[in-house]
Structures are given as C-alpha cells and as structure tokens.
Write a protein that holds these residues in place. Sequence first.
Motif, PDB file in Angstrom:
ATOM      1  N   ARG A  40       0.829  -1.208   0.000  1.00  0.00           N
ATOM      2  CA  ARG A  40       0.000   0.000   0.000  1.00  0.00           C
ATOM      3  C   ARG A  40       0.867   1.263   0.000  1.00  0.00           C
ATOM      4  N   ASP A  41       0.305   2.315  -0.569  1.00  0.00           N
ATOM      5  CA  ASP A  41       0.966   3.619  -0.562  1.00  0.00           C
ATOM      6  C   ASP A  41      -0.085   4.677  -0.253  1.00  0.00           C
ATOM      7  N   ASP A  42      -0.581   4.642   0.987  1.00  0.00           N
ATOM      8  CA  ASP A  42      -1.597   5.607   1.397  1.00  0.00           C
ATOM      9  C   ASP A  42      -1.382   5.944   2.871  1.00  0.00           C
ATOM     10  N   ASP A  43      -2.450   6.258   3.584  1.00  0.00           N
ATOM     11  CA  ASP A  43      -2.311   6.675   4.987  1.00  0.00           C
ATOM     12  C   ASP A  43      -2.046   5.515   5.931  1.00  0.00           C
ATOM     13  N   TYR A  44      -2.108   4.289   5.432  1.00  0.00           N
ATOM     14  CA  TYR A  44      -1.873   3.127   6.274  1.00  0.00           C
ATOM     15  C   TYR A  44      -0.589   2.423   5.854  1.00  0.00           C
ATOM     16  N   SER A  45       0.109   1.910   6.834  1.00  0.00           N
ATOM     17  CA  SER A  45       1.333   1.163   6.552  1.00  0.00           C
ATOM     18  C   SER A  45       1.334  -0.104   7.397  1.00  0.00           C
ATOM     19  N   ILE A  46       1.636  -1.228   6.757  1.00  0.00           N
ATOM     20  CA  ILE A  46       1.720  -2.486   7.500  1.00  0.00           C
ATOM     21  C   ILE A  46       2.976  -3.228   7.061  1.00  0.00           C
ATOM     22  N   LYS A  47       3.613  -3.855   8.018  1.00  0.00           N
ATOM     23  CA  LYS A  47       4.821  -4.618   7.752  1.00  0.00           C
ATOM     24  C   LYS A  47       4.669  -5.992   8.376  1.00  0.00           C
ATOM     25  N   VAL A  48       4.875  -7.024   7.578  1.00  0.00           N
ATOM     26  CA  VAL A  48       4.867  -8.391   8.085  1.00  0.00           C
ATOM     27  C   VAL A  48       6.304  -8.754   8.438  1.00  0.00           C
ATOM     28  N   VAL A  49       6.579  -8.849   9.729  1.00  0.00           N
ATOM     29  CA  VAL A  49       7.936  -9.133  10.196  1.00  0.00           C
ATOM     30  C   VAL A  49       8.202 -10.628  10.193  1.00  0.00           C
ATOM     31  N   ILE A  50       7.201 -11.406  10.629  1.00  0.00           N
ATOM     32  CA  ILE A  50       7.350 -12.857  10.719  1.00  0.00           C
ATOM     33  C   ILE A  50       6.174 -13.512  10.018  1.00  0.00           C
ATOM     34  N   LYS A  51       6.468 -14.454   9.131  1.00  0.00           N
ATOM     35  CA  LYS A  51       5.407 -15.210   8.464  1.00  0.00           C
ATOM     36  C   LYS A  51       5.896 -16.619   8.183  1.00  0.00           C
ATOM     37  N   ASP A  52       5.238 -17.579   8.807  1.00  0.00           N
ATOM     38  CA  ASP A  52       5.547 -18.989   8.592  1.00  0.00           C
ATOM     39  C   ASP A  52       4.277 -19.656   8.056  1.00  0.00           C
ATOM     40  N   PRO A  53       4.156 -19.819   6.744  1.00  0.00           N
ATOM     41  CA  PRO A  53       2.927 -20.350   6.145  1.00  0.00           C
ATOM     42  C   PRO A  53       2.525 -21.731   6.661  1.00  0.00           C
ATOM     43  N   ASP A  54       3.505 -22.551   7.035  1.00  0.00           N
ATOM     44  CA  ASP A  54       3.182 -23.904   7.497  1.00  0.00           C
ATOM     45  C   ASP A  54       2.469 -23.890   8.847  1.00  0.00           C
ATOM     46  N   SER A  55       2.998 -23.120   9.783  1.00  0.00           N
ATOM     47  CA  SER A  55       2.419 -23.086  11.132  1.00  0.00           C
ATOM     48  C   SER A  55       1.335 -22.032  11.275  1.00  0.00           C
ATOM     49  N   GLY A  56       1.300 -21.076  10.342  1.00  0.00           N
ATOM     50  CA  GLY A  56       0.339 -19.984  10.458  1.00  0.00           C
ATOM     51  C   GLY A  56       0.813 -18.880  11.355  1.00  0.00           C
ATOM     52  N   CYS A  57       2.063 -18.959  11.790  1.00  0.00           N
ATOM     53  CA  CYS A  57       2.622 -17.934  12.665  1.00  0.00           C
ATOM     54  C   CYS A  57       2.870 -16.662  11.854  1.00  0.00           C
ATOM     55  N   MET A  58       2.325 -15.552  12.325  1.00  0.00           N
ATOM     56  CA  MET A  58       2.423 -14.301  11.579  1.00  0.00           C
ATOM     57  C   MET A  58       2.364 -13.135  12.553  1.00  0.00           C
ATOM     58  N   SER A  59       3.248 -12.149  12.357  1.00  0.00           N
ATOM     59  CA  SER A  59       3.274 -10.990  13.239  1.00  0.00           C
ATOM     60  C   SER A  59       3.945  -9.830  12.519  1.00  0.00           C
ATOM     61  N   GLY A  60       3.700  -8.626  13.013  1.00  0.00           N
ATOM     62  CA  GLY A  60       4.321  -7.473  12.392  1.00  0.00           C
ATOM     63  C   GLY A  60       3.934  -6.185  13.071  1.00  0.00           C
ATOM     64  N   VAL A  61       4.032  -5.076  12.321  1.00  0.00           N
ATOM     65  CA  VAL A  61       3.669  -3.760  12.830  1.00  0.00           C
ATOM     66  C   VAL A  61       2.725  -3.097  11.836  1.00  0.00           C
ATOM     67  N   ILE A  62       1.903  -2.211  12.347  1.00  0.00           N
ATOM     68  CA  ILE A  62       0.941  -1.485  11.527  1.00  0.00           C
ATOM     69  C   ILE A  62       0.854  -0.067  12.062  1.00  0.00           C
ATOM     70  N   SER A  63       0.453   0.870  11.215  1.00  0.00           N
ATOM     71  CA  SER A  63       0.302   2.246  11.676  1.00  0.00           C
ATOM     72  C   SER A  63      -0.576   3.029  10.711  1.00  0.00           C
ATOM     73  N   ARG A  64      -0.959   4.204  11.170  1.00  0.00           N
ATOM     74  CA  ARG A  64      -1.701   5.139  10.337  1.00  0.00           C
ATOM     75  C   ARG A  64      -0.957   6.460  10.348  1.00  0.00           C
ATOM     76  N   LYS A  65      -0.870   7.102   9.214  1.00  0.00           N
ATOM     77  CA  LYS A  65      -0.082   8.322   9.105  1.00  0.00           C
ATOM     78  C   LYS A  65      -0.619   9.431   9.996  1.00  0.00           C
ATOM     79  N   THR A  66       0.287  10.096  10.701  1.00  0.00           N
ATOM     80  CA  THR A  66      -0.045  11.294  11.457  1.00  0.00           C
ATOM     81  C   THR A  66       0.913  12.395  11.032  1.00  0.00           C
ATOM     82  N   GLU A  67       0.552  13.621  11.318  1.00  0.00           N
ATOM     83  CA  GLU A  67       1.401  14.768  11.003  1.00  0.00           C
ATOM     84  C   GLU A  67       1.989  15.317  12.299  1.00  0.00           C
ATOM     85  N   ILE A  68       3.284  15.547  12.309  1.00  0.00           N
ATOM     86  CA  ILE A  68       3.939  16.127  13.475  1.00  0.00           C
ATOM     87  C   ILE A  68       4.673  17.407  13.050  1.00  0.00           C
TER      88      ILE A  68
END
Length: 280
Positions: A40-68
């Motif tokens: 994606r290239d919009d106000d949302y960003s997600i990153k999959v840090v860990i993904k193991d398709p066999d076990s279904g293990c999946m984790s990562g980070v997500i965020s929404r754009k803010t202005e500082i």
Amino acid sequence: MEFNVLQVSLLPIDGDLFEKEHRSKDIKLFEDAIDRAKERDDDYSIKVVIKDPDSGCMSGVISRKTEISLHDRNFELHQAEDFPPVIWFWDREEQVILVENRRQVFSSANVAAKTFEKIANNITLAESFLRAHIKPKLIESQFWETFESFEYVNEVRLSLISPNLFGNTKKEIGDFLHEVAGETNASEFSPVFKNPDGNLHLKPSKWLNAMIDWIKDGAGEWSIRGKKKLKDKYKTITSKQKVKLLVVEGSISEIELENYRPDEVAEIVEMLRPRYTYKG
C-alpha cells in the motif's frame, strides 16, 4: 502492554458463485491478503515481520499516518509524516488478530478493526470472491448488565455476521445463520426488538443467549436504547464501548520483534489464547 482482540470472519461476496465454482476455503487467503497489503501507498502502513505459512505464525507492525511539527536548524516549523508502530500478532487457530492498544494511532478497538478490514479487503480476497469482516471481541456478560442498568428500554438491536466459512462456529446459532445466509446471500442478520413505551422485556433464553454469545466472540454488534428514570432522556449504549482488552506484563518493541523466531511468536500467542478463545 495491552492488546485489542479482533475476530476475523471470511465470507463469500456471492455465495452462489462461490459454491458453484468450488473455490478454496482456506484461511491462508486472509494471510496472503495481509501480506499483500504491505504494498500500500496511502495513509496506512503495515509490515509483516514474521510469516511462517506452514504453522500460520504471523506478526508485524501497523500504523496510520499522522502529522507532526518539527523545527529545522533555522527554528522554523514544518510538518512531517509520522507512522508510530503498533505491534500485532495473528492467531490462525482462533482466527484472531491481537493488536497493541496504542490510542494515539487507533483511538479504539473498533478503529483498529476497521483498519485491518480495509487493508485486508484488497485484490487478493477480491480475486477469490471473498470479503473479510473484522470485529472486536467483547467483555462477557456486558449485554445483560447494560440491559438491566436501565429501568426503561425501548429498543435492542443485534447485528450478527454470518458464520465464518473457514473455522469452527457455535452450533446453536451457526446452523440458523448458515440457513439465512444460504437463502438470502446476506452477510449480516439484524433482529430489532422495540417497545415505544420503554417497556421492552427481554430475558435470558437459549436462542437469545446464543446470539449474544455469537456477538461477544467478535461476530457482530449490539445496541441498547433506554433510560434509568422516567424523566431522563433516552440514551444508547453499544457493544463498541464494551470491547475486550488483554493486559500483558512487559512490552515488545518493533525492534525486538525483528529478532523473534516464529516459534517464539507462537509461544506468545499460545500463552494468550486461553483468555480469548470461545472453545472449551
């Protein structure tokens, strides 16, 4: 560290077409959609840090754009984009997303659920004629506590998402909703109970408790409109105000997550699972 618990349901966009073409019923399609969302290239960003398709293990980070606001070396203010990271874990067995409760990014569990729903419903699911419905799990017994807190109730609304095609469901209401979905192609079923005079009487029963449990487990919403005294104004309380929150000792940063192995993430999820599972 606190986590919101979001229940994922996958439903066909067109039930008839889905059945006729015998399309695959595999929860991995949702995992693939989340992985695809990192493009994606919009106000949302997600990153999959860990993904193991066999076990279904999946984790990562997500965020929404803010202005500082930042000062440059001439002490002049300028605006910059900021994406504060929020940790998330996926539990394939329960079809649940655990999302760090970081209010400056997602003001509520419902906002977090809508965000995941928006990014998951991309071309990956669309090509399979599927749509993800994501709702927060609720605190147990809050429906009846809320209902009984009013002296006068004039409306109760229930909204139940049709059964997930990809996992186990509660049989008491699941069979009925499967029948409704099959006959109407509806993704939600919303009974409304009304009494204009505020004398609505609901009592625990097998069928009503089954619907409330269904909603509690993240497959719908409820709202109750009532008042405590005759001269009071009616107000509405919804299940959105009664979401489940997991409190966990310690914390995990996005940097630390990068160093985790899939089995370590699986251990975290397995440790937390008894606190939100509907099984047992």
